[in-house]
Write a protein that holds these residues in place. Sequence first.
Motif, PDB file in Angstrom:
ATOM      1  N   GLN A   1       0.812  -1.207   0.000  1.00  0.00           N
ATOM      2  CA  GLN A   1       0.000   0.000   0.000  1.00  0.00           C
ATOM      3  C   GLN A   1       0.854   1.268   0.000  1.00  0.00           C
ATOM      4  O   GLN A   1       1.921   1.304   0.571  1.00  0.00           O
ATOM      5  CB  GLN A   1      -0.895   0.021   1.247  1.00  0.00           C
ATOM      6  CG  GLN A   1      -1.824  -1.171   1.353  1.00  0.00           C
ATOM      7  CD  GLN A   1      -2.839  -1.211   0.234  1.00  0.00           C
ATOM      8  OE1 GLN A   1      -3.438  -0.207  -0.103  1.00  0.00           O
ATOM      9  NE2 GLN A   1      -3.025  -2.374  -0.365  1.00  0.00           N
ATOM     10  N   GLY A   2       0.363   2.305  -0.648  1.00  0.00           N
ATOM     11  CA  GLY A   2       0.922   3.644  -0.603  1.00  0.00           C
ATOM     12  C   GLY A   2       2.416   3.739  -0.812  1.00  0.00           C
ATOM     13  O   GLY A   2       2.962   3.244  -1.794  1.00  0.00           O
ATOM     14  N   ALA A   3       3.089   4.389   0.154  1.00  0.00           N
ATOM     15  CA  ALA A   3       4.519   4.670   0.051  1.00  0.00           C
ATOM     16  C   ALA A   3       5.357   3.394   0.025  1.00  0.00           C
ATOM     17  O   ALA A   3       6.476   3.405  -0.478  1.00  0.00           O
ATOM     18  CB  ALA A   3       4.967   5.552   1.211  1.00  0.00           C
TER      19      ALA A   3
ATOM     20  N   PRO B   1      12.592   0.071  -2.934  1.00  0.00           N
ATOM     21  CA  PRO B   1      12.916  -1.349  -3.071  1.00  0.00           C
ATOM     22  C   PRO B   1      12.184  -2.146  -1.986  1.00  0.00           C
ATOM     23  O   PRO B   1      11.884  -1.627  -0.905  1.00  0.00           O
ATOM     24  CB  PRO B   1      14.426  -1.409  -2.893  1.00  0.00           C
ATOM     25  CG  PRO B   1      14.806  -0.138  -2.248  1.00  0.00           C
ATOM     26  CD  PRO B   1      13.747   0.869  -2.569  1.00  0.00           C
ATOM     27  N   TYR B   2      11.907  -3.389  -2.285  1.00  0.00           N
ATOM     28  CA  TYR B   2      11.199  -4.253  -1.349  1.00  0.00           C
ATOM     29  C   TYR B   2      12.073  -5.456  -1.054  1.00  0.00           C
ATOM     30  O   TYR B   2      12.608  -6.087  -1.972  1.00  0.00           O
ATOM     31  CB  TYR B   2       9.865  -4.692  -1.958  1.00  0.00           C
ATOM     32  CG  TYR B   2       9.026  -5.576  -1.062  1.00  0.00           C
ATOM     33  CD1 TYR B   2       8.590  -5.133   0.177  1.00  0.00           C
ATOM     34  CD2 TYR B   2       8.666  -6.847  -1.467  1.00  0.00           C
ATOM     35  CE1 TYR B   2       7.813  -5.939   0.994  1.00  0.00           C
ATOM     36  CE2 TYR B   2       7.887  -7.665  -0.658  1.00  0.00           C
ATOM     37  CZ  TYR B   2       7.459  -7.200   0.568  1.00  0.00           C
ATOM     38  OH  TYR B   2       6.692  -7.997   1.373  1.00  0.00           O
ATOM     39  N   HIS B   3      12.223  -5.781   0.221  1.00  0.00           N
ATOM     40  CA  HIS B   3      13.030  -6.923   0.639  1.00  0.00           C
ATOM     41  C   HIS B   3      12.078  -8.034   1.070  1.00  0.00           C
ATOM     42  O   HIS B   3      11.174  -7.799   1.883  1.00  0.00           O
ATOM     43  CB  HIS B   3      13.950  -6.546   1.802  1.00  0.00           C
ATOM     44  CG  HIS B   3      14.805  -5.354   1.515  1.00  0.00           C
ATOM     45  ND1 HIS B   3      15.821  -5.382   0.580  1.00  0.00           N
ATOM     46  CD2 HIS B   3      14.795  -4.106   2.016  1.00  0.00           C
ATOM     47  CE1 HIS B   3      16.400  -4.198   0.536  1.00  0.00           C
ATOM     48  NE2 HIS B   3      15.790  -3.401   1.395  1.00  0.00           N
ATOM     49  N   CYS B   4      12.282  -9.215   0.510  1.00  0.00           N
ATOM     50  CA  CYS B   4      11.407 -10.336   0.818  1.00  0.00           C
ATOM     51  C   CYS B   4      12.157 -11.639   0.560  1.00  0.00           C
ATOM     52  O   CYS B   4      13.349 -11.616   0.252  1.00  0.00           O
ATOM     53  CB  CYS B   4      10.119 -10.267  -0.002  1.00  0.00           C
ATOM     54  SG  CYS B   4      10.368 -10.168  -1.787  1.00  0.00           S
ATOM     55  N   GLN B   5      11.465 -12.768   0.683  1.00  0.00           N
ATOM     56  CA  GLN B   5      12.085 -14.077   0.497  1.00  0.00           C
ATOM     57  C   GLN B   5      11.304 -14.904  -0.514  1.00  0.00           C
ATOM     58  O   GLN B   5      10.075 -14.868  -0.528  1.00  0.00           O
ATOM     59  CB  GLN B   5      12.110 -14.859   1.812  1.00  0.00           C
ATOM     60  CG  GLN B   5      13.000 -14.260   2.868  1.00  0.00           C
ATOM     61  CD  GLN B   5      12.984 -15.101   4.125  1.00  0.00           C
ATOM     62  OE1 GLN B   5      11.940 -15.516   4.604  1.00  0.00           O
ATOM     63  NE2 GLN B   5      14.169 -15.352   4.673  1.00  0.00           N
ATOM     64  N   VAL B   6      12.059 -15.656  -1.338  1.00  0.00           N
ATOM     65  CA  VAL B   6      11.474 -16.647  -2.234  1.00  0.00           C
ATOM     66  C   VAL B   6      12.085 -17.998  -1.884  1.00  0.00           C
ATOM     67  O   VAL B   6      13.207 -18.065  -1.381  1.00  0.00           O
ATOM     68  CB  VAL B   6      11.712 -16.323  -3.731  1.00  0.00           C
ATOM     69  CG1 VAL B   6      11.039 -15.017  -4.114  1.00  0.00           C
ATOM     70  CG2 VAL B   6      13.189 -16.278  -4.071  1.00  0.00           C
ATOM     71  N   ARG B   7      11.338 -19.061  -2.145  1.00  0.00           N
ATOM     72  CA  ARG B   7      11.887 -20.404  -1.918  1.00  0.00           C
ATOM     73  C   ARG B   7      13.121 -20.600  -2.779  1.00  0.00           C
ATOM     74  O   ARG B   7      13.103 -20.287  -3.964  1.00  0.00           O
ATOM     75  CB  ARG B   7      10.843 -21.469  -2.246  1.00  0.00           C
ATOM     76  CG  ARG B   7       9.949 -21.827  -1.115  1.00  0.00           C
ATOM     77  CD  ARG B   7      10.563 -22.778  -0.090  1.00  0.00           C
ATOM     78  NE  ARG B   7      10.661 -24.124  -0.655  1.00  0.00           N
ATOM     79  CZ  ARG B   7      11.810 -24.762  -0.834  1.00  0.00           C
ATOM     80  NH1 ARG B   7      12.955 -24.216  -0.494  1.00  0.00           N
ATOM     81  NH2 ARG B   7      11.818 -25.965  -1.353  1.00  0.00           N
ATOM     82  N   ALA B   8      14.182 -21.089  -2.175  1.00  0.00           N
ATOM     83  CA  ALA B   8      15.457 -21.299  -2.872  1.00  0.00           C
ATOM     84  C   ALA B   8      15.452 -22.672  -3.534  1.00  0.00           C
ATOM     85  O   ALA B   8      16.207 -23.561  -3.169  1.00  0.00           O
ATOM     86  CB  ALA B   8      16.623 -21.142  -1.898  1.00  0.00           C
ATOM     87  N   SER B   9      14.581 -22.839  -4.519  1.00  0.00           N
ATOM     88  CA  SER B   9      14.409 -24.109  -5.217  1.00  0.00           C
ATOM     89  C   SER B   9      14.711 -23.922  -6.698  1.00  0.00           C
ATOM     90  O   SER B   9      14.272 -22.941  -7.306  1.00  0.00           O
ATOM     91  CB  SER B   9      12.974 -24.606  -5.043  1.00  0.00           C
ATOM     92  OG  SER B   9      12.702 -25.682  -5.919  1.00  0.00           O
TER      93      SER B   9
END
Length: 165
Positions: free
Chosen positions: A128-130, A135-143
Motif C-alpha cells: 500500500q501507498g509509500a 525497493p522491497y526486501h522479501c524471500q522466495v523459496r530457494a528451489s
Amino acid sequence: MALRHWSACELLGWLALVWVGGSCTTAAKAQWADVPRMDVNGDFQTTKVQGNRGYYQQMLWLVVDRDPEGLNCRPFDGGEPLVKLGYGGILMTQIESAETNAITLRDGQPWLNVTLTRLSSRQLDLRQGAERSGPYHCQVRASADLIAPINLSAIEELRRSGFNK
C-alpha cells in the motif's frame, strides 16, 4: 516489440552452447564465474561461491517458475506474500556483508533473501501507498524449480561475442 519466453532448459542449454563455443574461440580467461549448485532435493543452500581469491556472492537470480499466479515473495517473518513475481524476472540477492549467506532456513526449507528492483517483473503487488515506491526486501523459496542463478561470465561472453547487436 514481442518478447520470447524461454524455458529454463532452453536458457541453460543456450548458455552452455555459448560457453563451449566461446571457450574454443577466445583467448584464455583469468576466471570463469561459477554459480551455486542445487542439492539432491533441488534446493540451493548457499549464495556463497568459491572463487580463485576466496568466496563471492551470487547476486542475480532468474525467476523460472511458470505458475500463472506468479512466484510468492514473502516477508522475512513468513507472512502472506504481498508481491508475486512473473517468469523471467530478475532478483537481486539481499545481503548484509560479503561473508553472509543470503539463504536462510525456515521450517526446514531454504529461502533466498532478495531485493526487488524494476527488473523483478512484479505480477501482483499488494503493498500500500509509500511502501510501493522503494525497493522491497522479501524471500522466495530457494528451489531450482522456481529460480536459477545467473552466471555473469556467460552474460559477459554474450556481450563480447556481439550477441546484443
